[in-house]
Design a protein around this motif. Structure first.
Motif, PDB file in Angstrom:
ATOM      1  N   GLU A 141      16.188  18.555  11.924  1.00  0.00           N
ATOM      2  CA  GLU A 141      16.690  18.554  10.554  1.00  0.00           C
ATOM      3  C   GLU A 141      17.057  17.127  10.168  1.00  0.00           C
ATOM      4  O   GLU A 141      17.992  16.539  10.709  1.00  0.00           O
ATOM      5  N   SER A 142      16.294  16.549   9.233  1.00  0.00           N
ATOM      6  CA  SER A 142      16.516  15.154   8.868  1.00  0.00           C
ATOM      7  C   SER A 142      15.876  14.852   7.522  1.00  0.00           C
ATOM      8  O   SER A 142      14.865  15.460   7.145  1.00  0.00           O
ATOM      9  N   GLN A 143      16.452  13.913   6.823  1.00  0.00           N
ATOM     10  CA  GLN A 143      15.854  13.427   5.579  1.00  0.00           C
ATOM     11  C   GLN A 143      14.828  12.328   5.830  1.00  0.00           C
ATOM     12  O   GLN A 143      14.136  11.896   4.908  1.00  0.00           O
ATOM     13  N   TYR A 144      14.714  11.866   7.090  1.00  0.00           N
ATOM     14  CA  TYR A 144      13.867  10.730   7.409  1.00  0.00           C
ATOM     15  C   TYR A 144      12.578  11.158   8.105  1.00  0.00           C
ATOM     16  O   TYR A 144      12.573  12.052   8.955  1.00  0.00           O
ATOM     17  N   PHE A 145      11.496  10.472   7.780  1.00  0.00           N
ATOM     18  CA  PHE A 145      10.212  10.680   8.442  1.00  0.00           C
ATOM     19  C   PHE A 145       9.570   9.325   8.697  1.00  0.00           C
ATOM     20  O   PHE A 145       9.542   8.453   7.826  1.00  0.00           O
ATOM     21  N   ARG A 146       9.058   9.149   9.900  1.00  0.00           N
ATOM     22  CA  ARG A 146       8.272   7.951  10.228  1.00  0.00           C
ATOM     23  C   ARG A 146       6.917   8.378  10.770  1.00  0.00           C
ATOM     24  O   ARG A 146       6.841   9.122  11.754  1.00  0.00           O
ATOM     25  N   PRO A 147       5.827   7.900  10.173  1.00  0.00           N
ATOM     26  CA  PRO A 147       4.492   8.249  10.673  1.00  0.00           C
ATOM     27  C   PRO A 147       4.195   7.534  11.993  1.00  0.00           C
ATOM     28  O   PRO A 147       4.433   6.330  12.117  1.00  0.00           O
ATOM     29  N   PRO A 148       3.703   8.248  12.992  1.00  0.00           N
ATOM     30  CA  PRO A 148       3.300   7.580  14.238  1.00  0.00           C
ATOM     31  C   PRO A 148       2.315   6.450  13.971  1.00  0.00           C
ATOM     32  O   PRO A 148       1.417   6.568  13.130  1.00  0.00           O
ATOM     33  N   HIS A 149       2.532   5.344  14.654  1.00  0.00           N
ATOM     34  CA  HIS A 149       1.718   4.128  14.523  1.00  0.00           C
ATOM     35  C   HIS A 149       1.872   3.478  13.147  1.00  0.00           C
ATOM     36  O   HIS A 149       1.172   2.502  12.845  1.00  0.00           O
ATOM     37  N   GLY A 150       2.738   4.014  12.311  1.00  0.00           N
ATOM     38  CA  GLY A 150       2.893   3.467  10.960  1.00  0.00           C
ATOM     39  C   GLY A 150       1.672   3.674  10.097  1.00  0.00           C
ATOM     40  O   GLY A 150       1.472   2.953   9.120  1.00  0.00           O
ATOM     41  N   LEU A 151       0.843   4.682  10.440  1.00  0.00           N
ATOM     42  CA  LEU A 151      -0.418   4.909   9.737  1.00  0.00           C
ATOM     43  C   LEU A 151      -0.463   6.313   9.149  1.00  0.00           C
ATOM     44  O   LEU A 151      -0.168   7.294   9.842  1.00  0.00           O
TER      45      LEU A 151
ATOM     46  N   ARG B 280      -2.530   8.546   5.543  1.00  0.00           N
ATOM     47  CA  ARG B 280      -3.361   8.464   4.346  1.00  0.00           C
ATOM     48  C   ARG B 280      -2.479   8.417   3.103  1.00  0.00           C
ATOM     49  O   ARG B 280      -1.342   8.895   3.113  1.00  0.00           O
ATOM     50  N   TRP B 281      -3.021   7.882   2.014  1.00  0.00           N
ATOM     51  CA  TRP B 281      -2.262   7.827   0.768  1.00  0.00           C
ATOM     52  C   TRP B 281      -1.844   9.222   0.324  1.00  0.00           C
ATOM     53  O   TRP B 281      -0.723   9.425  -0.140  1.00  0.00           O
ATOM     54  N   LYS B 282      -2.745  10.191   0.436  1.00  0.00           N
ATOM     55  CA  LYS B 282      -2.416  11.550   0.022  1.00  0.00           C
ATOM     56  C   LYS B 282      -1.282  12.110   0.866  1.00  0.00           C
ATOM     57  O   LYS B 282      -0.384  12.795   0.357  1.00  0.00           O
ATOM     58  N   GLN B 283      -1.319  11.834   2.163  1.00  0.00           N
ATOM     59  CA  GLN B 283      -0.239  12.279   3.041  1.00  0.00           C
ATOM     60  C   GLN B 283       1.085  11.645   2.631  1.00  0.00           C
ATOM     61  O   GLN B 283       2.122  12.313   2.591  1.00  0.00           O
TER      62      GLN B 283
ATOM     63  N   ASP C  94       7.838  13.418  -1.366  1.00  0.00           N
ATOM     64  CA  ASP C  94       8.529  14.448  -2.130  1.00  0.00           C
ATOM     65  C   ASP C  94       9.514  15.230  -1.277  1.00  0.00           C
ATOM     66  O   ASP C  94      10.329  15.992  -1.811  1.00  0.00           O
ATOM     67  N   HIS C  95       9.447  15.051   0.031  1.00  0.00           N
ATOM     68  CA  HIS C  95      10.291  15.831   0.938  1.00  0.00           C
ATOM     69  C   HIS C  95      11.135  14.963   1.868  1.00  0.00           C
ATOM     70  O   HIS C  95      12.131  15.449   2.417  1.00  0.00           O
ATOM     71  N   TYR C  96      10.742  13.708   2.056  1.00  0.00           N
ATOM     72  CA  TYR C  96      11.428  12.838   3.019  1.00  0.00           C
ATOM     73  C   TYR C  96      11.592  11.423   2.467  1.00  0.00           C
ATOM     74  O   TYR C  96      10.864  11.012   1.559  1.00  0.00           O
ATOM     75  N   ASN C  97      12.522  10.709   3.062  1.00  0.00           N
ATOM     76  CA  ASN C  97      12.530   9.254   2.949  1.00  0.00           C
ATOM     77  C   ASN C  97      11.601   8.735   4.044  1.00  0.00           C
ATOM     78  O   ASN C  97      11.887   8.913   5.234  1.00  0.00           O
ATOM     79  N   ILE C  98      10.486   8.133   3.658  1.00  0.00           N
ATOM     80  CA  ILE C  98       9.537   7.606   4.640  1.00  0.00           C
ATOM     81  C   ILE C  98      10.043   6.253   5.128  1.00  0.00           C
ATOM     82  O   ILE C  98      10.244   5.333   4.333  1.00  0.00           O
ATOM     83  N   VAL C  99      10.257   6.146   6.412  1.00  0.00           N
ATOM     84  CA  VAL C  99      10.802   4.932   7.007  1.00  0.00           C
ATOM     85  C   VAL C  99       9.731   4.257   7.842  1.00  0.00           C
ATOM     86  O   VAL C  99       9.238   4.822   8.828  1.00  0.00           O
ATOM     87  N   MET C 100       9.349   3.058   7.448  1.00  0.00           N
ATOM     88  CA  MET C 100       8.423   2.260   8.241  1.00  0.00           C
ATOM     89  C   MET C 100       9.233   1.283   9.098  1.00  0.00           C
ATOM     90  O   MET C 100      10.097   1.712   9.851  1.00  0.00           O
ATOM     91  N   TYR C 101       9.013  -0.013   8.963  1.00  0.00           N
ATOM     92  CA  TYR C 101       9.692  -0.981   9.832  1.00  0.00           C
ATOM     93  C   TYR C 101       9.455  -2.390   9.314  1.00  0.00           C
ATOM     94  O   TYR C 101       8.465  -2.677   8.635  1.00  0.00           O
ATOM     95  N   ASP C 102      10.366  -3.246   9.670  1.00  0.00           N
ATOM     96  CA  ASP C 102      10.233  -4.674   9.372  1.00  0.00           C
ATOM     97  C   ASP C 102       9.862  -5.447  10.627  1.00  0.00           C
ATOM     98  O   ASP C 102       9.335  -6.547  10.547  1.00  0.00           O
TER      99      ASP C 102
ATOM    100  N   LEU D 101       0.816  -1.208   0.000  1.00  0.00           N
ATOM    101  CA  LEU D 101       0.000   0.000   0.000  1.00  0.00           C
ATOM    102  C   LEU D 101       0.852   1.261   0.000  1.00  0.00           C
ATOM    103  O   LEU D 101       0.406   2.326  -0.444  1.00  0.00           O
ATOM    104  N   PHE D 102       2.079   1.133   0.508  1.00  0.00           N
ATOM    105  CA  PHE D 102       2.980   2.277   0.594  1.00  0.00           C
ATOM    106  C   PHE D 102       4.341   1.907  -0.007  1.00  0.00           C
ATOM    107  O   PHE D 102       5.344   1.774   0.701  1.00  0.00           O
ATOM    108  N   PRO D 103       4.389   1.741  -1.322  1.00  0.00           N
ATOM    109  CA  PRO D 103       5.639   1.320  -1.956  1.00  0.00           C
ATOM    110  C   PRO D 103       6.738   2.365  -1.876  1.00  0.00           C
ATOM    111  O   PRO D 103       7.915   2.046  -2.058  1.00  0.00           O
ATOM    112  N   GLU D 104       6.351   3.633  -1.587  1.00  0.00           N
ATOM    113  CA  GLU D 104       7.358   4.682  -1.484  1.00  0.00           C
ATOM    114  C   GLU D 104       8.101   4.642  -0.153  1.00  0.00           C
ATOM    115  O   GLU D 104       9.104   5.327   0.033  1.00  0.00           O
ATOM    116  N   ALA D 105       7.631   3.828   0.785  1.00  0.00           N
ATOM    117  CA  ALA D 105       8.243   3.759   2.108  1.00  0.00           C
ATOM    118  C   ALA D 105       9.331   2.696   2.175  1.00  0.00           C
ATOM    119  O   ALA D 105       9.332   1.721   1.426  1.00  0.00           O
ATOM    120  N   LEU D 106      10.254   2.910   3.098  1.00  0.00           N
ATOM    121  CA  LEU D 106      11.325   1.955   3.352  1.00  0.00           C
ATOM    122  C   LEU D 106      10.901   1.054   4.507  1.00  0.00           C
ATOM    123  O   LEU D 106      10.694   1.508   5.626  1.00  0.00           O
TER     124      LEU D 106
END
Length: 207
Positions: free
Chosen positions: A114-124, A126-129, A135-143, A13-18
């Protein structure tokens, strides 16, 4: 397992995330330790001292409001060679707020972190978000989420999650928070010892 190790469908669902870093089978196995929700004086200094004791680095995804109150801890994390990421200003869950409010909250935190990384709280989120953030961050999720915050688990069970689900390239989540303190203090150092015994190298995400 749906929590500890997100299923493939959710990852898609979030292929842009790491979610996990690809590693060569010929190279030494690596995992990436991360800590969410700090920094706070009750927990974060102990985490830093523990990481120093084992000679490993990690990445701290920080809540902006905590950085506002404890800017010296952000500097101390960086001084000790760890990397940092944005975890929103007020630990907002993207699914519960408008995209405008969510993005504004992330940008508010960015004034302090100041960071290139962003992680959404709870890993949740919206697609639009996610589309805007990529476009501004490397979105980092988790394994692997250790679930150190869970009142239904004890420290031994949290450690067991690491032993069961850690694999080469895993991005592992602990929490330097009051909610997770008891389980994290038990499980985190023991998890580091076990990972090192298994031949893993423990790294921060590159700065």
């Amino acid at each position: 397992m749906l929590i500890e190790q997100p299923p493939l469908l959710y990852r898609l669902l979030f292929p842009e995330a790491l979610w996990r870093l690809k590693r060569s089978r010929k190279a030494k196995p690596v995992v990436y330790l991360t800590f969410d929700d700090g920094p706070i004086p009750e927990i974060t200094p102990w985490v830093l001292d523990t990481l120093d004791r084992y000679g490993v680095k990690a990445t701290f995804f920080m809540v902006g409001d905590n950085v506002r109150r404890h800017p010296e801890l952000l500097e101390e994390v960086r001084r000790r060679g760890h990397s940092v990421g944005n975890h929103t200003m007020h630990h907002l869950q993207g699914m519960k707020v408008s995209t405008r409010r969510y993005i504004r909250d992330v940008y508010e935190a960015a004034q302090l972190i100041e960071s290139q990384y962003f992680r959404p709280p709870h890993g949740l989120l919206r697609w639009k978000q996610a589309r805007i953030m990529k476009d501004h961050y490397n979105i980092v999720m988790y394994d692997l989420v250790t679930r150190d915050y869970s009142k239904k688990l004890n420290g031994e069970q949290v450690l067991g999650n690491v032993k069961r689900y850690a694999r080469n390239g895993s991005i592992i989540v602990f929490h330097d928070s009051l909610k997770a303190e008891k389980n994290m203090r038990y499980a985190m150092p023991r998890a580091i010892e076990w990972l090192l015994e298994q031949g893993y190298e423990l790294r921060a995400l590159p700065m």
